[in-house]
Design an enzyme around this catalytic site. Sequence first.
Site, PDB file in Angstrom:
ATOM      1  N   TRP A 176     -13.732 113.938  71.439  1.00 40.10           N
ATOM      2  CA  TRP A 176     -14.764 112.916  71.612  1.00 40.10           C
ATOM      3  C   TRP A 176     -14.165 111.765  72.408  1.00 40.10           C
ATOM      4  O   TRP A 176     -13.031 111.378  72.152  1.00 40.10           O
ATOM      5  CB  TRP A 176     -15.242 112.430  70.244  1.00 40.10           C
ATOM      6  CG  TRP A 176     -16.495 111.620  70.312  1.00 40.10           C
ATOM      7  CD1 TRP A 176     -16.589 110.268  70.305  1.00 40.10           C
ATOM      8  CD2 TRP A 176     -17.826 112.115  70.407  1.00 40.10           C
ATOM      9  NE1 TRP A 176     -17.885 109.882  70.384  1.00 40.10           N
ATOM     10  CE2 TRP A 176     -18.686 111.004  70.448  1.00 40.10           C
ATOM     11  CE3 TRP A 176     -18.373 113.394  70.462  1.00 40.10           C
ATOM     12  CZ2 TRP A 176     -20.058 111.124  70.535  1.00 40.10           C
ATOM     13  CZ3 TRP A 176     -19.742 113.515  70.548  1.00 40.10           C
ATOM     14  CH2 TRP A 176     -20.569 112.388  70.586  1.00 40.10           C
ATOM     15  N   TRP A 183     -13.374 112.309  63.047  1.00 41.47           N
ATOM     16  CA  TRP A 183     -13.689 112.726  61.680  1.00 41.47           C
ATOM     17  C   TRP A 183     -12.852 113.930  61.261  1.00 41.47           C
ATOM     18  O   TRP A 183     -12.466 114.059  60.099  1.00 41.47           O
ATOM     19  CB  TRP A 183     -15.183 113.059  61.593  1.00 41.47           C
ATOM     20  CG  TRP A 183     -15.681 113.278  60.218  1.00 41.47           C
ATOM     21  CD1 TRP A 183     -15.928 114.480  59.623  1.00 41.47           C
ATOM     22  CD2 TRP A 183     -16.011 112.286  59.241  1.00 41.47           C
ATOM     23  NE1 TRP A 183     -16.389 114.302  58.347  1.00 41.47           N
ATOM     24  CE2 TRP A 183     -16.453 112.955  58.093  1.00 41.47           C
ATOM     25  CE3 TRP A 183     -15.973 110.892  59.245  1.00 41.47           C
ATOM     26  CZ2 TRP A 183     -16.847 112.287  56.949  1.00 41.47           C
ATOM     27  CZ3 TRP A 183     -16.384 110.220  58.097  1.00 41.47           C
ATOM     28  CH2 TRP A 183     -16.815 110.914  56.973  1.00 41.47           C
ATOM     29  N   HIS A 210     -22.425 104.105  61.720  1.00 36.46           N
ATOM     30  CA  HIS A 210     -21.641 105.334  61.855  1.00 36.46           C
ATOM     31  C   HIS A 210     -20.200 105.027  62.290  1.00 36.46           C
ATOM     32  O   HIS A 210     -19.259 105.668  61.824  1.00 36.46           O
ATOM     33  CB  HIS A 210     -22.333 106.271  62.853  1.00 36.46           C
ATOM     34  CG  HIS A 210     -21.693 107.604  62.969  1.00 36.46           C
ATOM     35  ND1 HIS A 210     -21.750 108.535  61.956  1.00 36.46           N
ATOM     36  CD2 HIS A 210     -20.977 108.161  63.970  1.00 36.46           C
ATOM     37  CE1 HIS A 210     -21.097 109.615  62.331  1.00 36.46           C
ATOM     38  NE2 HIS A 210     -20.614 109.414  63.556  1.00 36.46           N
ATOM     39  N   ARG A 247      -6.655  99.495  75.941  1.00 42.13           N
ATOM     40  CA  ARG A 247      -5.633 100.035  75.038  1.00 42.13           C
ATOM     41  C   ARG A 247      -5.174 101.429  75.452  1.00 42.13           C
ATOM     42  O   ARG A 247      -4.330 102.033  74.794  1.00 42.13           O
ATOM     43  CB  ARG A 247      -6.172 100.052  73.617  1.00 42.13           C
ATOM     44  CG  ARG A 247      -6.262  98.645  73.056  1.00 42.13           C
ATOM     45  CD  ARG A 247      -7.191  98.528  71.866  1.00 42.13           C
ATOM     46  NE  ARG A 247      -7.209  97.173  71.352  1.00 42.13           N
ATOM     47  CZ  ARG A 247      -7.855  96.156  71.933  1.00 42.13           C
ATOM     48  NH1 ARG A 247      -8.528  96.340  73.047  1.00 42.13           N
ATOM     49  NH2 ARG A 247      -7.817  94.948  71.400  1.00 42.13           N
TER      50      ARG A 247
END
Length: 160
Positions: free
Chosen positions: A27, A62, A93, A132
């Site tokens: 993701w 997740w 979420h 980052r």
Amino acid sequence: MSTQSATSSADLRSPPGARYAIIASRWNDEIVDVLVDGARMAFAGHGVADEAIDVLRVPGAWELPVAAKHAAASGRYAVIVALGCVVRGETRHFEHVADECARGLMRVALDSGVPVLNGVLAVEDEADAWARAGGAHGNKGADVALSAIEMAAVLRELSA
């Protein structure tokens, strides 16, 4: 057992024979790929052979703790590095994924005794993520890889 003062990252070397797992989310893959590249470069720059690094991909942040649990249970790795990117959206979420991922990674580390380092970015927007991932704030993947090497060395020293 000797005590060491803080070692500069320039002097940091991986213990002989140490293996590392990089578990990375697919993701937000463009950002995560930059984190993975940063981690691999940091490992290489501090004496870790490419053959001593396994890169494993999971769908999202997740899923990182479950993969980390299996990697830790395998007994193959001195340290596990988890990399991903969770960007705040319009719902809660974001909090669920980022918080539970961090909690899960820590649980795996404490339960297994294998360090699981959290390089999952939890950011407000894509610009924060890029800052980052090689931008103004450096590369979190590289930072976490350096911490992984240091933890492998510390644990090796503690077990001697």
